[in-house]
Design a protein around this motif. Structure first.
Motif, PDB file in Angstrom:
ATOM      1  N   THR A  77     -13.021  49.561  19.071  1.00 46.71           N
ATOM      2  CA  THR A  77     -12.032  48.465  19.067  1.00 46.71           C
ATOM      3  C   THR A  77     -12.696  47.200  18.534  1.00 46.71           C
ATOM      4  OG1 THR A  77     -12.597  47.606  21.253  1.00 46.71           O
ATOM      5  CG2 THR A  77     -10.919  49.339  21.195  1.00 46.71           C
ATOM      6  N   GLY A  78     -11.870  46.227  18.209  1.00 52.61           N
ATOM      7  CA  GLY A  78     -12.388  44.928  17.773  1.00 52.61           C
ATOM      8  C   GLY A  78     -13.139  44.236  18.899  1.00 52.61           C
ATOM      9  N   LEU A  79     -12.643  44.406  20.093  1.00 50.47           N
ATOM     10  CA  LEU A  79     -13.303  43.789  21.251  1.00 50.47           C
ATOM     11  C   LEU A  79     -14.747  44.293  21.367  1.00 50.47           C
ATOM     12  CD1 LEU A  79     -11.816  43.208  24.731  1.00 50.47           C
ATOM     13  CD2 LEU A  79     -13.866  44.590  24.560  1.00 50.47           C
TER      14      LEU A  79
ATOM     15  N   SER B  51     -10.149  43.567  12.940  1.00 47.40           N
ATOM     16  CA  SER B  51      -9.498  44.540  13.826  1.00 47.40           C
ATOM     17  C   SER B  51      -8.484  45.324  13.000  1.00 47.40           C
ATOM     18  CB  SER B  51      -8.793  43.813  14.974  1.00 47.40           C
ATOM     19  OG  SER B  51      -7.915  44.700  15.635  1.00 47.40           O
TER      20      SER B  51
ATOM     21  N   SER C 157      -5.313  33.612  18.284  1.00 51.87           N
ATOM     22  CA  SER C 157      -4.254  34.402  18.929  1.00 51.87           C
ATOM     23  C   SER C 157      -3.305  33.548  19.746  1.00 51.87           C
ATOM     24  CB  SER C 157      -4.819  35.411  19.912  1.00 51.87           C
ATOM     25  OG  SER C 157      -6.055  35.878  19.572  1.00 51.87           O
TER      26      SER C 157
ATOM     27  N   HIS D 153     -11.691  33.982  21.490  1.00 51.22           N
ATOM     28  CA  HIS D 153     -11.140  35.112  22.245  1.00 51.22           C
ATOM     29  C   HIS D 153     -11.992  35.443  23.461  1.00 51.22           C
ATOM     30  CE1 HIS D 153      -9.997  39.487  22.648  1.00 51.22           C
ATOM     31  NE2 HIS D 153      -8.807  38.952  22.424  1.00 51.22           N
TER      32      HIS D 153
ATOM     33  N   LYS E 102      -3.764  44.935  14.033  1.00 57.97           N
ATOM     34  CA  LYS E 102      -2.689  43.973  13.750  1.00 57.97           C
ATOM     35  C   LYS E 102      -1.967  44.344  12.455  1.00 57.97           C
ATOM     36  CE  LYS E 102      -3.967  41.694  17.420  1.00 57.97           C
ATOM     37  NZ  LYS E 102      -4.900  40.609  17.565  1.00 57.97           N
TER      38      LYS E 102
ATOM     39  N   GLU F 118     -12.726  31.799  14.898  1.00 57.33           N
ATOM     40  CA  GLU F 118     -11.728  32.749  14.402  1.00 57.33           C
ATOM     41  C   GLU F 118     -11.061  32.195  13.149  1.00 57.33           C
ATOM     42  OE1 GLU F 118      -9.014  33.676  17.639  1.00 57.33           O
ATOM     43  OE2 GLU F 118     -10.706  33.967  18.990  1.00 57.33           O
TER      44      GLU F 118
ATOM     45  N   ASN G 211      -7.117  38.762  13.652  1.00 56.83           N
ATOM     46  CA  ASN G 211      -5.693  38.561  13.387  1.00 56.83           C
ATOM     47  C   ASN G 211      -5.358  38.450  11.905  1.00 56.83           C
ATOM     48  OD1 ASN G 211      -4.816  38.500  16.128  1.00 56.83           O
ATOM     49  ND2 ASN G 211      -5.835  36.525  16.318  1.00 56.83           N
TER      50      ASN G 211
ATOM     51  N   ASP H  20     -14.406  35.785  13.520  1.00 55.71           N
ATOM     52  CA  ASP H  20     -13.534  36.801  14.106  1.00 55.71           C
ATOM     53  C   ASP H  20     -12.202  36.743  13.358  1.00 55.71           C
ATOM     54  OD1 ASP H  20     -11.552  38.025  15.600  1.00 55.71           O
ATOM     55  OD2 ASP H  20     -12.454  37.506  17.528  1.00 55.71           O
TER      56      ASP H  20
HETATM   57  C1  LIG Z   1      -9.130  36.907  18.061  1.00 57.86           C
HETATM   58  C2  LIG Z   1      -9.266  38.300  18.557  1.00 57.86           C
HETATM   59  N1  LIG Z   1     -10.477  38.859  18.619  1.00 57.86           N
HETATM   60  C3  LIG Z   1     -10.650  40.119  19.046  1.00 57.86           C
HETATM   61  C4  LIG Z   1      -9.587  40.895  19.429  1.00 57.86           C
HETATM   62  C5  LIG Z   1      -9.836  42.292  19.898  1.00 57.86           C
HETATM   63  O1  LIG Z   1      -9.464  43.195  18.898  1.00 57.86           O
HETATM   64  P1  LIG Z   1      -8.993  44.679  19.267  1.00 57.86           P
HETATM   65  O2  LIG Z   1      -7.574  44.584  19.732  1.00 57.86           O
HETATM   66  O3  LIG Z   1      -9.160  45.456  18.015  1.00 57.86           O
HETATM   67  O4  LIG Z   1      -9.901  45.137  20.371  1.00 57.86           O
HETATM   68  C6  LIG Z   1      -8.301  40.369  19.369  1.00 57.86           C
HETATM   69  C7  LIG Z   1      -7.162  41.203  19.783  1.00 57.86           C
HETATM   70  O5  LIG Z   1      -6.143  40.773  20.197  1.00 57.86           O
HETATM   71  C8  LIG Z   1      -8.119  39.036  18.923  1.00 57.86           C
HETATM   72  O6  LIG Z   1      -6.923  38.480  18.844  1.00 57.86           O
END
Ligand SMILES: Cc1ncc(COP(=O)(O)O)c(C=O)c1O
Length: 415
Positions: free
Chosen positions: A119-121, A261, A205, A157, A264, A201, A233, A230
């Motif tokens: 995942t992006g996280l 990510s 978000s 984030h 989106k 970012e 989005n 980051d």
């Molecule tokens: C700014 C930002 N960084 C990281 C993430 C995490 O990405 P992912 O949903 O792929 O885990 C999000 C997800 O909403 C986000 O908005």
């Protein structure tokens, strides 16, 4: 704290954490949201507890996840490469879909190399962990970056702040006012020649703002800081030949690292960090979130590549979507809503206090709309917003119905 569990039991031990009291309280105030049971495919209309509602809560904006060809690619890759990666990339290698995807993401972003994460996280957590790592295999010098300094935009984030858990604010962790380049410059000047990573970012978000990308990167270059952007989005929403935010996305090519990510614009799931080749190779070991966990499922990786190639071939799909969002913004302003001023595809409608947010969400649901309400900690306390990532599969009539309902609820709840 009260507990009725007999002492000397595991139940009594856990009772000291206070979960039961807290959950009971949030149920009373309505802040606790029971997870609705969804039937069928998650789409523009979903069935919540057996009742159809118009879904404004999804994040896969273009609806690629429903595209028949994407689903065909997914099914074929599942047959060819299996459902899961089945182990860590480092010990057993990686399937062709991942390698192709990494090559393509590097090419699209103009960076040397990409590293995918589940995942992006996890990409964000892994990046920070890797940049601060102190490691050697044996007695050789290895890397020691434990003295690094992390500087974040205040509105970064949750995952970036979580990644910084082991940092100490004021010593090796600093933050600058949201999108404030002058404040960043002051901070960087004070930090002198320390080894700094600046994290921010593109599209935020919560408030849908766009960072002054070029100016922040100018400051990083001038003060010798590494930049990490980051782009969870904005990836493929902007910078793919479209006219919106073209200058920001041109500047973005100068970032040292960029995170994307696939949840989106691409509508699937997973993330990646792109950057200089040696650093990315080092991250395979040092991020932890690559070596100690699994990666994107192979059929998803293949489907992402397919979507990215189609988006590159035909950017007009995204352009038409963004035109629709512009029209929605005009309508929201016409009915008197306070929305975010930057016209990105993230639309934030101010609602105010948590209590109002709870009531508005409930009334929307009663009227057949599932809306994403962001309250603390996603936003500041009592600055709740309806945060829309509108699904392109919603019809104009459904969007109109949403705006009309919003206008009605504004008069009832006075926000
Ligand atoms: C700014 C930002 N960084 C990281 C993430 C995490 O990405 P992912 O949903 O792929 O885990 C999000 C997800 O909403 C986000 O908005």
């Amino acid at each position: 704290m009260t507990t009725t569990a007999p002492t000397g039991t595991a139940e009594a031990a856990l009772a000291r954490w206070g979960f039961s009291e807290w959950i009971a309280q949030t149920r009373r105030t309505g802040e606790f949201i029971d997870t609705p049971e969804l039937d069928g495919v998650n789409d523009a209309v979903i069935s919540v507890d057996g009742r159809p509602v118009v879904n404004f809560s999804g994040i896969g904006i273009l609806g690629w996840q429903h595209d028949p060809d994407v689903r065909r690619v997914f099914a074929a890759a599942a047959a060819e490469y299996g459902l899961v990666v089945g182990g860590s990339r480092l010990v057993q290698g990686l399937s062709r879909p991942h390698l192709e995807l990494e090559k393509l993401v590097a090419e699209i972003t103009g960076q040397e190399k990409a590293l995918t994460f589940a995942t992006g996280l996890l990409a964000n957590l892994g990046f920070v962990h890797a940049m601060k790592a102190r490691f050697s295999f044996a007695d050789e010098p290895g890397v020691n970056n434990s003295d690094m300094v992390l500087v974040l935009d205040w509105d970064s984030h949750w995952s970036m702040w979580k990644a910084a858990d082991g940092f100490k604010y004021g010593r090796n962790l600093f933050a600058f006012e949201h999108n404030d380049v002058a404040a960043l410059r002051t901070l960087l000047a004070e930090l002198g020649d320390r080894r700094v990573v600046v994290g921010f970012e593109t599209v935020y978000s919560s408030d849908g703002s766009m960072a002054p990308v070029g100016e922040i990167l100018d400051a990083c270059e001038e003060f010798g800081a590494v930049s990490f952007v980051d782009d969870a989005n904005g990836f493929m929403a902007y910078g793919n030949g479209g006219h919106r935010f073209a200058a920001e996305y041109e500047a973005l090519r100068r970032a040292t690292f960029r995170m994307v990510s696939f949840g989106k614009a691409v509508g699937l799931s997973g993330g990646a960090v792109v950057g200089p080749a040696d650093a990315i190779d080092a991250f395979r070991f040092l991020s932890g979130t690559s070596i100690f966990t699994t990666n994107i499922q192979p059929p998803t990786a293949q489907a992402i590549t397919h979507v990215l190639e189609r988006m590159r071939r035909d950017p007009s799909v995204m352009e038409r979507y963004l035109d629709r969002i512009d029209r929605l913004r005009e309508r929201l302003i016409a009915v008197g809503c306070a929305i975010n001023s930057t016209p990105t595809f993230v639309t934030s409608i101010a609602v105010g206090s948590n209590e109002t947010a709870v009531r508005v969400r409930r009334d929307f649901l009663e009227r057949g709309y599932l809306v994403p309400m962001f309250v603390y900690p996603a936003v500041r306390r009592n600055e709740a917003v309806i945060r829309l990532l509108v699904n392109n599969r919603l019809s104009d009539e459904q969007l109109d119905g949403f705006v009309d309902t919003l206008a009605e609820l504004r008069t009832i709840h006075g926000f």
